[in-house]
Write a protein that holds these residues in place. Structure first.
Motif, PDB file in Angstrom:
ATOM      1  N   GLY A   7      -5.310  13.049  10.598  1.00 46.89           N
ATOM      2  CA  GLY A   7      -4.811  12.951   9.227  1.00 46.89           C
ATOM      3  C   GLY A   7      -5.864  12.517   8.230  1.00 46.89           C
ATOM      4  N   LEU A   8      -5.731  13.034   7.045  1.00 50.54           N
ATOM      5  CA  LEU A   8      -6.588  12.620   5.921  1.00 50.54           C
ATOM      6  C   LEU A   8      -5.653  12.239   4.791  1.00 50.54           C
ATOM      7  N   GLU A   9      -5.647  10.964   4.420  1.00 47.11           N
ATOM      8  CA  GLU A   9      -4.697  10.603   3.377  1.00 47.11           C
ATOM      9  C   GLU A   9      -5.319   9.626   2.381  1.00 47.11           C
ATOM     10  N   PRO A  10      -5.324   9.996   1.114  1.00 45.28           N
ATOM     11  CA  PRO A  10      -5.757   9.061   0.085  1.00 45.28           C
ATOM     12  C   PRO A  10      -4.785   7.877   0.041  1.00 45.28           C
ATOM     13  N   ASN A  11      -5.311   6.700  -0.127  1.00 43.34           N
ATOM     14  CA  ASN A  11      -4.414   5.546  -0.165  1.00 43.34           C
ATOM     15  C   ASN A  11      -4.813   4.562  -1.264  1.00 43.34           C
ATOM     16  N   TYR A  12      -3.875   3.741  -1.614  1.00 43.09           N
ATOM     17  CA  TYR A  12      -4.101   2.702  -2.620  1.00 43.09           C
ATOM     18  C   TYR A  12      -3.420   1.441  -2.121  1.00 43.09           C
ATOM     19  N   ALA A  13      -4.148   0.339  -2.148  1.00 43.53           N
ATOM     20  CA  ALA A  13      -3.573  -0.932  -1.685  1.00 43.53           C
ATOM     21  C   ALA A  13      -3.940  -2.020  -2.677  1.00 43.53           C
ATOM     22  N   ASN A  52      -7.977   7.531   4.009  1.00 43.28           N
ATOM     23  CA  ASN A  52      -7.667   7.066   5.351  1.00 43.28           C
ATOM     24  C   ASN A  52      -7.859   8.230   6.328  1.00 43.28           C
ATOM     25  N   ILE A  53      -8.737   8.032   7.303  1.00 44.24           N
ATOM     26  CA  ILE A  53      -8.976   9.092   8.287  1.00 44.24           C
ATOM     27  C   ILE A  53      -8.380   8.625   9.616  1.00 44.24           C
ATOM     28  N   ILE A  54      -7.404   9.388  10.086  1.00 47.90           N
ATOM     29  CA  ILE A  54      -6.664   8.951  11.280  1.00 47.90           C
ATOM     30  C   ILE A  54      -6.804   9.962  12.407  1.00 47.90           C
ATOM     31  N   THR A  55      -7.053   9.464  13.587  1.00 53.42           N
ATOM     32  CA  THR A  55      -7.036  10.311  14.778  1.00 53.42           C
ATOM     33  C   THR A  55      -6.117   9.635  15.782  1.00 53.42           C
ATOM     34  N   SER A  88       0.834  -1.209   0.000  1.00 51.05           N
ATOM     35  CA  SER A  88       0.000   0.000   0.000  1.00 51.05           C
ATOM     36  C   SER A  88       0.864   1.252   0.000  1.00 51.05           C
ATOM     37  N   ILE A  89       0.298   2.293  -0.535  1.00 49.58           N
ATOM     38  CA  ILE A  89       0.959   3.591  -0.499  1.00 49.58           C
ATOM     39  C   ILE A  89      -0.081   4.628  -0.116  1.00 49.58           C
ATOM     40  N   LYS A  90       0.309   5.515   0.749  1.00 45.38           N
ATOM     41  CA  LYS A  90      -0.626   6.581   1.124  1.00 45.38           C
ATOM     42  C   LYS A  90       0.135   7.863   1.434  1.00 45.38           C
ATOM     43  N   THR A  91      -0.475   8.938   1.081  1.00 44.09           N
ATOM     44  CA  THR A  91       0.121  10.234   1.377  1.00 44.09           C
ATOM     45  C   THR A  91      -1.001  11.217   1.670  1.00 44.09           C
ATOM     46  N   GLY A  92      -0.771  12.039   2.670  1.00 41.57           N
ATOM     47  CA  GLY A  92      -1.864  12.948   3.020  1.00 41.57           C
ATOM     48  C   GLY A  92      -1.466  14.032   3.986  1.00 41.57           C
TER      49      GLY A  92
END
Lengths: 422, 177
Positions: A382-388, A412-415, A367-371
């Motif tokens: 964090g809010l990061e579009p990801n692809y897996a 991807n929504i991260i808290t 997977s790769i994600k950046t946000g």
């Protein structure tokens, strides 16, 4: 009126004979089954989320308490140090200042207008107000003593002086101390843990590939009837996120997630022929008796449930005081725990229940994600579009002529909560 | 052949195949109930799905004091009545028809050989307030006391609605005959 009561028996008789066109059918059961599945997932999701919320709340409280007790401990230890060297300098200064203020007041009353040069570490303000009870006072405390003061002590001092109706300027006294401490913290505490909840709504689909060893067994209608009727579907992933920062730039990210992959099915075809297989290959098709035609109608989502453990390496770049960009890349171990739904067979086109098919239970995905991350001293959002994408085929190669590798893309929504305040 | 007790026990454990068997066993019977309480077949199908969903999610509360189909019928009726209550504003109001009124004066009742479909259609054309009471009293066997409790009306109202409902249905059947 009694005649009308016969209506009741007519009604009863009519109710017993259901009209033929009003029979329940398979589509009713499919709809009920879908709702039951959704309910089950919802219940599991709710419990999982509740457990994570409680865990996060408890951990956060414990961490905060730890910070507070550290502060108190520092305060006590600093007091101990001063007592070893002799008298408490702060206490001495406060007492001395009280005496001096009294002396000054007396002097002002006499209207000498002259300010005494006091050798102690306390001096009164230069300007003498008309309201002597609000004289500004500056405390001269040595730098090494300042560094031991805590916020608690500052408050106590302010309270003490407020009682004596004397203004003090804590910021003048302590600003140097604050600078020192923050510099020290900043230079040492790049290593840090973060943990929290991550939720990912995503669209999942799959890459299909023919298994060369069994490609001769693929029905000629497979693509038209089955492959073209399988589409992308919406799924979610929820889990515990764990991040370790090696330094100000590099970090390692892991956790445990409940992840889904899905496919939307919309089959509607009739089987009118059956394949004739010779030496592991379809050689011909024989037409079925029209009485034996089989209508296949199935609409719904096939769901594959995984427990996912990601192992990612990431890089972060600060773009402002509160915002930073994080990029991470890595592998995920994905354990297939459950599958639900039905799938058209590649050979005879009949519906197979997913539970009867063979799949690889242990899978690897990348997977790769950046946000964008909002960074606060204690919290990161964090809010990061990801692809897996799965690196290996989900289907067992020995028994499946069509191999599929699921992939997903979402947000991807991260808290996350930081273990050490920064 | 699996016994009913076993089937219910497995349904309580959320066994999907047992749930399907229970659905298949009583689906048509419950569909008949749904049709009586709904205006059209689409609504009846919705009610059937809602009813079975409710049955499967609350089957743990079934103690076995009555037959399973009786318990299920009661669930379906409750859902139907709740739906009607929620959609009260959408009720089709009864349109006054003079021919209708004349016909109702006669107490001559059609014979019992009349087609079931015609009877059910006629029942479905009645205003809901009469249709529900006729359903509950004549077919589902509830007393006026129970109907009054279920619908939040007085026993007197229940009796008058039943009487009026019978007359209207009779008139409808005569016209269709």
């Amino acid at each position: 009126m009694d005649n009308l009561k016969q209506i009741d028996s007519i009604l009863k008789k009519a109710a017993a004979d259901v009209p033929a066109n009003a029979m329940a059918d398979a589509s009713d059961w499919n709809a009920i089954e879908q709702r039951l599945k959704y309910r089950k997932n919802r219940i599991i999701g709710m419990w999982f989320f509740l457990a994570l919320s409680i865990f996060t709340a408890v951990s956060y409280t414990i961490t905060r308490q730890k910070d507070y007790s550290d502060t108190l401990q520092n305060s006590n230890s600093s007091q101990k140090v001063t007592s070893i060297h002799g008298n408490d300098p702060l206490k001495e200064q406060i007492e001395t200042s009280e005496k001096l203020i009294d002396i000054n007041r007396e002097k002002e009353d006499i209207s000498t207008g002259k300010k005494d040069d006091v050798e102690s570490k306390i001096e009164t303000g230069k300007k003498i107000n008309k309201k002597p009870e609000y004289k500004p006072v500056k405390l001269n405390i040595l730098d090494d003593q300042k560094s031991t003061f805590t916020s608690l002590q500052r408050v106590k001092m302010c309270q003490l002086y407020a009682h004596k109706k004397i203004k003090i300027k804590p910021e003048l006294i302590f600003y140097q101390n604050n600078l020192k401490v923050s510099k020290q913290t900043h230079s040492k505490n790049h290593k840090n843990w973060e943990y929290g909840i991550a939720f990912t709504p995503a669209i999942t689909h799959k890459y299909l590939k023919e298994n060369k060893a069994l490609s001769g067994l693929i029905n000629r209608n497979f693509k038209q009837f089955i492959e073209s009727k399988e589409d992308a579907a919406y799924t979610t992933s929820l889990g515990l996120d764990l991040v370790y920062h090696f330094n100000s730039k590099l970090f390692f990210s892991s956790g445990v997630y409940s992840t889904q992959r899905s496919e939307q099915i919309n089959y509607n075809y009739t089987i009118t022929e059956f394949p004739i297989v010779t030496n592991g290959k379809i050689t011909d098709y024989a037409p079925l008796n029209p009485l034996a035609y089989e209508n296949i109608t199935f609409t719904g989502s096939n769901l594959y449930h995984f427990i996912e453990i990601p192992l990612n390496i990431g890089y972060r770049q600060s773009i402002s005081t509160n915002f930073e960009i994080r990029t991470q890349f890595g592998l995920s171990l994905m354990s297939l725990t459950k599958r639900e739904g039905k799938k058209g067979n590649f050979l005879n086109l009949k519906l197979d229940d997913l539970t009867n098919l063979t799949f690889n239970n242990q899978n690897i995905a990348t997977s790769i994600k950046t946000g964008l991350y909002y960074n606060k001293p204690r919290l990161v959002i964090g809010l990061e579009p990801n692809y897996a994408v799965n690196l290996n085929a989900l289907n067992d190669k020995k028994t499946n002529a069509i191999l599929s590798r699921p992939y997903s893309y979402g947000i991807n929504i991260i808290t996350n909560v930081k273990l050490n305040k920064k | 052949m699996i016994s009913e007790e076993e089937l219910i026990r497995r349904c309580k454990e959320h066994d999907r195949s047992a749930q399907k068997m229970l659905f298949e066993k009583y689906a048509n019977k419950m569909m008949a109930v749904c049709i009586r309480y709904c205006k059209n077949q689409e609504d009846a199908k919705d009610l059937l799905q809602d009813g079975y969903y409710k049955v499967f999610t609350s089957i743990k509360s079934f103690k076995g004091n009555s037959k399973i189909d009786t318990w299920m019928t009661r669930i379906f009726i409750n859902i139907a009545l709740n739906k009607q209550r929620l959609g009260r504003n959408k009720y089709n109001h009864y349109e006054f028809d003079t021919n209708f009124e004349k016909a109702e004066m006669s107490e001559e009742v059609p014979n019992e050989e009349i087609d079931a479909k015609i009877v059910i259609n006629a029942l479905n054309e009645l205003p809901d307030i009469y249709k529900v009471v006729l359903n509950l009293y004549a077919i589902d066997g509830l007393s006026h006391k129970d109907i009054a409790k279920q619908l939040g009306i007085s026993e007197g109202s229940s009796k008058s609605r039943l009487s009026r409902g019978r007359s209207l249905l009779n008139a409808k059947l005569k016209r269709k005959k």
